[in-house]
Design an enzyme around this catalytic site. Structure first.
Site, short mmCIF file in Angstrom:
data_model
loop_
_atom_site.label_atom_id
_atom_site.label_comp_id
_atom_site.label_asym_id
_atom_site.label_seq_id
_atom_site.Cartn_x
_atom_site.Cartn_y
_atom_site.Cartn_z
N GLU A 1 2.19 0.38 10.29
CA GLU A 1 0.72 0.48 10.23
C GLU A 1 0.24 1.87 10.64
O GLU A 1 -0.86 2.03 11.17
CB GLU A 1 0.05 -0.58 11.11
CG GLU A 1 0.51 -1.99 10.90
CD GLU A 1 0.41 -2.44 9.46
OE1 GLU A 1 -0.49 -1.98 8.75
OE2 GLU A 1 1.24 -3.25 9.04
N LEU B 1 0.83 -1.21 0.00
CA LEU B 1 0.00 0.00 0.00
C LEU B 1 0.87 1.26 0.00
O LEU B 1 0.67 2.16 -0.80
CB LEU B 1 -0.93 0.00 1.22
CG LEU B 1 -1.81 1.23 1.42
CD1 LEU B 1 -2.85 1.33 0.29
CD2 LEU B 1 -2.50 1.21 2.78
N GLY C 1 3.33 7.93 1.73
CA GLY C 1 3.29 7.44 3.10
C GLY C 1 1.88 7.10 3.54
O GLY C 1 1.19 6.31 2.90
#
Length: 383
Positions: A366, A128, A134
């Protein structure tokens, strides 16, 4: 499942002991070797597949262990107490790549990929994040343009766990306009697909045995059969996957903090100054008390998030809280662990310095701590 039930659950205790024994037998003897050389021990992950640690949440009919989040938290916790790098990789494989396929793939895709991932025959990656965006995933630059029965991908993904060694990756690419939450699509892409490659391994401060690199797409043609869910659903899917990913990082943080506390406690009980062990000094014992208390609170938050996930309830707020609190606790506990060791805590002769280096990633992976606060604030203002 209440906290009392968790503490007395015999099956959960057996899983904990299995993970603990595995970590002691197969991981601890090699921790510093893998750290120093940045070796990603692929064979270890194949071995973990035999123990059911690579498909914890995958139902048994797809070759998985068919367990829930309480068991998953326990496994990540126990492994991370010994080595955060390995805990991180187990978490990324289970909660990102494998879980994305489990949650959003069609039956044909599940039958094709889940048995290989759950058995540890294949290692999974999840793409992702990009260099320029970012946490601003909506502004991603990697595109997927429709061309007949295929989509043609161009661009790159950054800081991807298992980018080099993975056999398959779930990748989110832009199929619509930038900023459109329904303008991104998830694809499952196998390693040998033309135009799909990985970059060099990142030379990291900590988590050095967990492989991190870029993924590149150069006119990479992916068949429409490899779309997960519907075109345009990739970003929405990712948000749901990240709810579970935050629980993973919370469990990882919990394990690192426990490992750092155990190392500090052991040292404090052995090290003598002025005729007595240093644990008898209030300056040390108060540090240990604070460390233990924050770890206990971290575990309660993490277990609550796991309960909500297992029962199908909304978990976004609590998973963000668990990730925020547990990750910051891991950094604080690891820092105090070095302090308790004194000068020895700054050497590689003791484990304190590795917990210290590994812990910092937990406040970044995460989503940073600041991102978690944004998520929490958004959730509490919706009431």
């Amino acid at each position: 499942m209440t906290v009392f039930e968790l503490e007395t659950d015999e099956e959960l205790e057996m899983i904990r002991q299995s993970a603990k024994d595995f970590a002691e037998n197969y991981i601890r003897p090699h921790v510093m070797e893998w750290d120093e050389t940045q070796k990603f021990p692929v064979d270890l992950f194949h071995k973990m597949g035999e123990f059911g640690f690579m498909g914890v949440l995958v139902p048994e009919n797809y070759g998985g262990s068919g367990l829930g989040y309480q068991e998953y938290i326990t496994i990540i916790d126990e492994i991370s107490q010994v080595c955060g790098s390995i805990g991180l990789s187990v978490a990324a494989h289970n909660s990102l790549c494998t879980n994305h396929i489990l949650t959003f793939a069609n039956e044909t895709q599940k039958q094709k990929y889940l048995p290989k991932l759950a058995s540890g025959e294949w290692i999974g990656a999840w793409g992702l994040t990009e260099t320029g965006t970012g946490s601003d995933a909506g502004g991603m630059a990697t595109t997927a343009v429709e061309d007949g029965d295929y989509f043609v991908l161009n661009g790159s993904k950054n800081f991807i766990t298992h980018a080099i060694s993975s056999n398959v990756a779930v990748v989110i690419a832009r199929t619509g306009e930038k900023g459109d939450s329904h303008g991104m699509t998830a694809f499952v892409i196998e390693k040998d697909t033309p135009g799909f490659s990985a970059g060099k391994k990142e030379n990291k401060l900590g988590m050095r045995a967990s492989e991190t690199a870029c993924l590149f797409f150069d006119n990479c043609r992916v068949h429409k059969d490899n779309i997960l869910g519907n075109v345009g659903d990739g970003f929405i899917q990712s948000l749901k996957i990240l709810d579970g990913g935050r629980i993973s990082i919370a469990a990882l943080s919990l394990g690192i903090a426990k490992g750092a506390l155990d190392a500090a406690l052991k040292y404090a009980q052995e090290r003598e100054q002025f005729g007595k062990t240093i644990i008898n000094f209030q300056g040390i014992s108060f540090k240990l008390a604070d460390m233990a208390t924050k770890i206990e609170a971290s575990e309660l938050l993490t277990r609550k998030a796991g309960f909500l996930k297992d029962t199908g309830k909304k978990v976004t707020k609590v998973s963000a809280m668990a990730k925020l609190y547990a990750s910051e606790t891991a950094v604080e506990v690891a820092n105090e662990g070095v302090q308790i060791h004194g000068g020895y805590g700054y050497t590689k002769d003791y484990p304190a310095e590795k917990y210290y280096r590994d812990a910092k990633l937990c406040t970044i992976g995460e989503g940073t701590s600041e991102i978690q606060k944004v998520v929490i604030a958004r959730e509490i203002t919706r009431k």
